[in-house]
Design a protein around this motif. Structure first.
Motif, PDB file in Angstrom:
ATOM      1  N   ALA A  41     -14.175  19.290 -43.640  1.00 43.45           N
ATOM      2  CA  ALA A  41     -15.301  18.364 -43.456  1.00 43.45           C
ATOM      3  C   ALA A  41     -15.113  17.546 -42.186  1.00 43.45           C
ATOM      4  O   ALA A  41     -16.088  17.087 -41.589  1.00 43.45           O
ATOM      5  CB  ALA A  41     -15.446  17.443 -44.664  1.00 43.45           C
ATOM      6  N   GLY A 101     -23.313  16.655 -30.218  1.00 39.22           N
ATOM      7  CA  GLY A 101     -22.926  16.637 -31.623  1.00 39.22           C
ATOM      8  C   GLY A 101     -23.974  15.923 -32.450  1.00 39.22           C
ATOM      9  O   GLY A 101     -25.031  15.514 -31.931  1.00 39.22           O
ATOM     10  N   THR A 102     -23.672  15.742 -33.725  1.00 39.45           N
ATOM     11  CA  THR A 102     -24.589  15.056 -34.626  1.00 39.45           C
ATOM     12  C   THR A 102     -24.839  13.623 -34.155  1.00 39.45           C
ATOM     13  O   THR A 102     -25.978  13.146 -34.129  1.00 39.45           O
ATOM     14  CB  THR A 102     -23.996  15.019 -36.053  1.00 39.45           C
ATOM     15  OG1 THR A 102     -23.644  16.346 -36.435  1.00 39.45           O
ATOM     16  CG2 THR A 102     -24.976  14.440 -37.049  1.00 39.45           C
ATOM     17  N   THR A 103     -23.760  12.933 -33.790  1.00 40.73           N
ATOM     18  CA  THR A 103     -23.863  11.550 -33.344  1.00 40.73           C
ATOM     19  C   THR A 103     -24.830  11.426 -32.175  1.00 40.73           C
ATOM     20  O   THR A 103     -25.717  10.567 -32.160  1.00 40.73           O
ATOM     21  CB  THR A 103     -22.462  11.041 -32.913  1.00 40.73           C
ATOM     22  OG1 THR A 103     -21.569  11.224 -34.013  1.00 40.73           O
ATOM     23  CG2 THR A 103     -22.493   9.589 -32.500  1.00 40.73           C
ATOM     24  N   HIS A 118     -22.944   8.457 -43.103  1.00 41.55           N
ATOM     25  CA  HIS A 118     -21.845   8.383 -42.135  1.00 41.55           C
ATOM     26  C   HIS A 118     -22.200   7.289 -41.119  1.00 41.55           C
ATOM     27  O   HIS A 118     -23.385   7.048 -40.864  1.00 41.55           O
ATOM     28  CB  HIS A 118     -21.754   9.750 -41.448  1.00 41.55           C
ATOM     29  CG  HIS A 118     -20.603   9.930 -40.505  1.00 41.55           C
ATOM     30  ND1 HIS A 118     -20.626   9.469 -39.212  1.00 41.55           N
ATOM     31  CD2 HIS A 118     -19.403  10.540 -40.670  1.00 41.55           C
ATOM     32  CE1 HIS A 118     -19.477   9.800 -38.614  1.00 41.55           C
ATOM     33  NE2 HIS A 118     -18.719  10.438 -39.475  1.00 41.55           N
ATOM     34  N   SER A 154     -22.407   7.340 -38.156  1.00 41.77           N
ATOM     35  CA  SER A 154     -23.280   7.827 -37.078  1.00 41.77           C
ATOM     36  C   SER A 154     -24.745   7.881 -37.499  1.00 41.77           C
ATOM     37  O   SER A 154     -25.623   8.076 -36.664  1.00 41.77           O
ATOM     38  CB  SER A 154     -22.817   9.200 -36.572  1.00 41.77           C
ATOM     39  OG  SER A 154     -23.078  10.172 -37.541  1.00 41.77           O
ATOM     40  N   VAL A 196     -28.722  11.728 -45.074  1.00 45.15           N
ATOM     41  CA  VAL A 196     -27.720  12.790 -44.982  1.00 45.15           C
ATOM     42  C   VAL A 196     -28.030  13.871 -46.029  1.00 45.15           C
ATOM     43  O   VAL A 196     -28.427  13.573 -47.156  1.00 45.15           O
ATOM     44  CB  VAL A 196     -26.300  12.188 -45.180  1.00 45.15           C
ATOM     45  CG1 VAL A 196     -26.032  11.735 -46.614  1.00 45.15           C
ATOM     46  CG2 VAL A 196     -25.224  13.162 -44.728  1.00 45.15           C
ATOM     47  N   VAL A 237     -25.736  16.443 -46.990  1.00 41.99           N
ATOM     48  CA  VAL A 237     -24.539  16.508 -47.831  1.00 41.99           C
ATOM     49  C   VAL A 237     -23.605  15.385 -47.391  1.00 41.99           C
ATOM     50  O   VAL A 237     -23.254  15.295 -46.217  1.00 41.99           O
ATOM     51  CB  VAL A 237     -23.817  17.865 -47.690  1.00 41.99           C
ATOM     52  CG1 VAL A 237     -22.497  17.851 -48.458  1.00 41.99           C
ATOM     53  CG2 VAL A 237     -24.698  19.020 -48.175  1.00 41.99           C
ATOM     54  N   ASN A 279     -20.387  13.398 -46.550  1.00 43.64           N
ATOM     55  CA  ASN A 279     -19.025  13.771 -46.163  1.00 43.64           C
ATOM     56  C   ASN A 279     -17.974  13.007 -46.960  1.00 43.64           C
ATOM     57  O   ASN A 279     -16.810  13.386 -46.977  1.00 43.64           O
ATOM     58  CB  ASN A 279     -18.804  13.520 -44.666  1.00 43.64           C
ATOM     59  CG  ASN A 279     -18.788  12.046 -44.331  1.00 43.64           C
ATOM     60  OD1 ASN A 279     -19.673  11.313 -44.726  1.00 43.64           O
ATOM     61  ND2 ASN A 279     -17.762  11.607 -43.625  1.00 43.64           N
ATOM     62  N   ASP A 287     -29.501  14.417 -41.501  1.00 45.27           N
ATOM     63  CA  ASP A 287     -28.159  14.583 -40.941  1.00 45.27           C
ATOM     64  C   ASP A 287     -27.530  15.779 -41.648  1.00 45.27           C
ATOM     65  O   ASP A 287     -27.114  15.686 -42.801  1.00 45.27           O
ATOM     66  CB  ASP A 287     -27.352  13.299 -41.170  1.00 45.27           C
ATOM     67  CG  ASP A 287     -25.867  13.465 -40.818  1.00 45.27           C
ATOM     68  OD1 ASP A 287     -25.440  14.587 -40.488  1.00 45.27           O
ATOM     69  OD2 ASP A 287     -25.144  12.458 -40.886  1.00 45.27           O
ATOM     70  N   ALA A 297     -24.785  17.491 -40.697  1.00 51.73           N
ATOM     71  CA  ALA A 297     -23.418  17.786 -40.241  1.00 51.73           C
ATOM     72  C   ALA A 297     -22.608  18.512 -41.315  1.00 51.73           C
ATOM     73  O   ALA A 297     -21.856  19.437 -41.017  1.00 51.73           O
ATOM     74  CB  ALA A 297     -22.713  16.493 -39.826  1.00 51.73           C
ATOM     75  N   GLN A 298     -22.793  18.104 -42.584  1.00 48.02           N
ATOM     76  CA  GLN A 298     -21.983  18.690 -43.657  1.00 48.02           C
ATOM     77  C   GLN A 298     -22.738  19.767 -44.436  1.00 48.02           C
ATOM     78  O   GLN A 298     -22.204  20.306 -45.406  1.00 48.02           O
ATOM     79  CB  GLN A 298     -21.527  17.598 -44.639  1.00 48.02           C
ATOM     80  CG  GLN A 298     -20.619  16.560 -44.041  1.00 48.02           C
ATOM     81  CD  GLN A 298     -19.248  17.112 -43.648  1.00 48.02           C
ATOM     82  OE1 GLN A 298     -18.859  18.207 -44.036  1.00 48.02           O
ATOM     83  NE2 GLN A 298     -18.518  16.353 -42.855  1.00 48.02           N
ATOM     84  N   SER A 348     -23.426  19.465 -36.007  1.00 48.48           N
ATOM     85  CA  SER A 348     -22.351  19.612 -35.018  1.00 48.48           C
ATOM     86  C   SER A 348     -21.778  21.019 -35.059  1.00 48.48           C
ATOM     87  O   SER A 348     -21.681  21.619 -36.134  1.00 48.48           O
ATOM     88  CB  SER A 348     -21.206  18.633 -35.326  1.00 48.48           C
ATOM     89  OG  SER A 348     -21.668  17.308 -35.302  1.00 48.48           O
ATOM     90  N   HIS A 393     -18.594  21.798 -34.412  1.00 52.76           N
ATOM     91  CA  HIS A 393     -17.177  21.869 -34.781  1.00 52.76           C
ATOM     92  C   HIS A 393     -16.931  21.858 -36.285  1.00 52.76           C
ATOM     93  O   HIS A 393     -15.794  22.043 -36.720  1.00 52.76           O
ATOM     94  CB  HIS A 393     -16.396  20.733 -34.103  1.00 52.76           C
ATOM     95  CG  HIS A 393     -16.729  19.374 -34.614  1.00 52.76           C
ATOM     96  ND1 HIS A 393     -15.986  18.759 -35.587  1.00 52.76           N
ATOM     97  CD2 HIS A 393     -17.724  18.517 -34.293  1.00 52.76           C
ATOM     98  CE1 HIS A 393     -16.521  17.564 -35.831  1.00 52.76           C
ATOM     99  NE2 HIS A 393     -17.572  17.396 -35.067  1.00 52.76           N
ATOM    100  N   LYS A 394     -17.964  21.630 -37.076  1.00 55.45           N
ATOM    101  CA  LYS A 394     -17.789  21.750 -38.534  1.00 55.45           C
ATOM    102  C   LYS A 394     -18.298  23.103 -39.014  1.00 55.45           C
ATOM    103  O   LYS A 394     -18.252  23.422 -40.195  1.00 55.45           O
ATOM    104  CB  LYS A 394     -18.547  20.628 -39.251  1.00 55.45           C
ATOM    105  CG  LYS A 394     -18.019  19.239 -38.870  1.00 55.45           C
ATOM    106  CD  LYS A 394     -18.789  18.144 -39.570  1.00 55.45           C
ATOM    107  CE  LYS A 394     -18.617  16.799 -38.910  1.00 55.45           C
ATOM    108  NZ  LYS A 394     -17.391  16.096 -39.278  1.00 55.45           N
TER     109      LYS A 394
HETATM  110  N1  PMP Z   1     -22.704  12.886 -40.282  1.00 53.63           N
HETATM  111  C1  PMP Z   1     -21.850  13.356 -41.203  1.00 53.63           C
HETATM  112  C2  PMP Z   1     -22.294  13.484 -42.631  1.00 53.63           C
HETATM  113  C3  PMP Z   1     -20.566  13.729 -40.819  1.00 53.63           C
HETATM  114  O1  PMP Z   1     -19.713  14.198 -41.726  1.00 53.63           O
HETATM  115  C4  PMP Z   1     -20.184  13.608 -39.462  1.00 53.63           C
HETATM  116  C5  PMP Z   1     -18.791  13.982 -38.999  1.00 53.63           C
HETATM  117  N2  PMP Z   1     -17.751  13.507 -39.811  1.00 53.63           N
HETATM  118  C6  PMP Z   1     -21.118  13.117 -38.556  1.00 53.63           C
HETATM  119  C7  PMP Z   1     -22.367  12.774 -39.002  1.00 53.63           C
HETATM  120  C8  PMP Z   1     -20.800  12.931 -37.102  1.00 53.63           C
HETATM  121  O2  PMP Z   1     -20.575  14.160 -36.484  1.00 53.63           O
HETATM  122  P1  PMP Z   1     -19.959  14.211 -35.017  1.00 53.63           P
HETATM  123  O3  PMP Z   1     -18.727  13.357 -35.053  1.00 53.63           O
HETATM  124  O4  PMP Z   1     -19.642  15.654 -34.827  1.00 53.63           O
HETATM  125  O5  PMP Z   1     -20.986  13.706 -34.078  1.00 53.63           O
END
Ligand code: PMP
Length: 407
Positions: free
Chosen positions: A31, A94-96, A124, A126, A172, A174, A176, A201, A203-204, A224, A226-227
């Motif tokens: 995650a 990335g997501t952020t 999160h 972000s 979000v 899912v 994290n 969001d 990301a997860q 993102s 990288h996940k």
């Molecule tokens: N939202 C969620 C639910 C996340 O798990 C994460 C990464 N932990 C992010 C946003 C941010 O992703 P990133 O750091 O790749 O921008």
């Protein structure tokens, strides 16, 4: 259906053969970031060895090759999330970055004093801080949907908080920190019934469940690389064409313009309007390769495998005296957050590391979730497509051993 061949999947991930402190690596920190198959590593290596150049502006062969590879990656993303067209797919870092883009380019020009942005208690950081910033800039207010003890959104409260003052819902898919899978289709439909757009969001979610942005009818979807078994520094913002077209650029610079003069500048068309400067070319190409890899195995097969891991891990961990799972939503994706009565999460992480088991400990960039459950931190084991049932046994044993050491 074909047998899920976890052994051959593992063989594609060189790092999984590594030993940590003399023990086989058990990687349960997916995650935070997942590992990379050779197909992704090779795509990046091949680019730098034989196909690399800056993109979009060159007439020479290498530039055309790199441009094609970059745009092919965009096509892979489009197919992966079923966006209607290529120019609804923006590459971000990335997501952020994607959420900040929406906050500053969509929300900021629109928001006025008295307006509201609606998020949830399980976001999160972000998906919190960019909205706090834009609220400060505009005088708008941030509203938060509470979560239940089980870790589910309180949907009746959501319905109450969604009002004519709401200008955007950002939620979000899912969590994290808890693993909860939120009912985003219900949320999107309810918001749309009041004319409110929704950012998801993801990301997860994209590594674990099939996502179809047209079926969801979400207005923005962020994730993102990288996940998703891809590189860092690359991510995606999907946005509906109509919204993206109406939004001003987020950053100014090269590539995002049609013409520049000191009298005035005209902006490029989508998606380039939002991709100022030389982008993360290798990152996008690596992400494209990751998506192809995931699609070859199939997200439904991955989801089914990870669901099995989740059920097994939940059952095993529940048998451990003094262990409490944080987040027991009915719909969960493959992660287990937990605390122990007698051992601080940080010490759990250190003890597990000695056994070769990589988990994450801390607040997981979701401090409001920790505050909600009155805990400083959790230990979190999160699963990926390559994890095995035997690795869950190693995890459970390592936790038992940890409790024994601290008794
Ligand atoms: N939202 C969620 C639910 C996340 O798990 C994460 C990464 N932990 C992010 C946003 C941010 O992703 P990133 O750091 O790749 O921008």
């Amino acid at each position: 259906t074909a047998q899920y061949d976890v052994v051959s999947i593992r063989n594609d991930f060189p790092i999984l053969g590594k030993q940590i402190h003399g023990k086989p690596l058990v990687y349960l920190d997916n995650a935070a970031s997942s590992q990379h198959p050779v197909q992704v590593i090779d795509a990046i290596k091949e680019l730098y060895e034989s196909g690399y150049s800056n993109i979009h502006r060159g007439v020479h062969q290498l530039s055309q090759d790199a441009t094609k590879a970059y745009e092919d990656a965009r096509a892979s993303v489009r197919g992966f999330i079923n966006a209607d067209c290529m120019h609804e797919v923006l590459f971000t870092s990335g997501t952020t970055d994607a959420i900040n883009l929406v906050a500053q380019s969509y929300a900021r020009p629109l928001l006025q004093k008295g307006d509201e942005i609606l998020i949830t208690h399980m976001e999160h950081h972000s998906n919190i801080v960019p909205w706090q910033m834009v609220c400060e800039q505009t005088g708008a207010e941030l509203k938060v949907v509470p979560i239940s003890d089980k870790g589910e959104l309180e949907m009746d409260r959501f319905a109450e908080l969604l009002s004519e003052r709401t200008k955007l819902v950002s939620v979000v898919h899912v969590s994290n920190a808890l693993g909860s899978v939120n009912p985003i289709k219900t949320i999107i439909d309810a918001a749309h019934a009041k004319g409110v757009p929704v950012l998801v969001d993801g990301a997860q979610s994209v590594p674990h469940i099939p996502v179809d942005v047209q079926a969801l009818d979400c207005d923005f979807y962020a994730f993102s690389g990288h996940k998703l078994y891809g590189p860092t520094g690359i991510g995606v913002l999907y946005g509906k064409e109509k919204l993206l077209n109406a939004m001003p650029p987020y950053r100014g610079g090269g590539d995002m313009i049609l013409s520049v003069s000191f009298e005035g500048t005209t902006y490029n068309t989508l998606p380039y309007k939002f991709e100022a400067g030389t982008p993360n070319i290798a990152g996008a190409i690596g992400l494209g390769a990751a998506i192809e890899y995931v699609q070859k195995i199939g997200l439904s097969a991955i989801a089914a495998h990870e669901h099995g891991l989740l059920e097994y891990a939940t059952m095993e961990l529940k048998q451990i005296d003094g262990l409490r799972i944080i987040g027991e939503a009915d719909q969960k994706a493959g992660l287990v957050s937990f605390v122990l009565d007698t051992v601080h999460p940080h010490d759990i992480g250190t003890m597990l590391d000695a056994e070769g088991v990589a988990i994450r400990t801390g607040h997981h960039c979701a401090q409001p979730v920790m505050e909600r459950y009155k805990i400083p931190a959790t230990a979190r084991a999160s699963f990926g497509m390559y994890n095995t049932f035997q690795e869950i046994d190693v995890l459970a044993k390592a936790i038992d051993k940890t409790i024994g050491m601290f008794a």
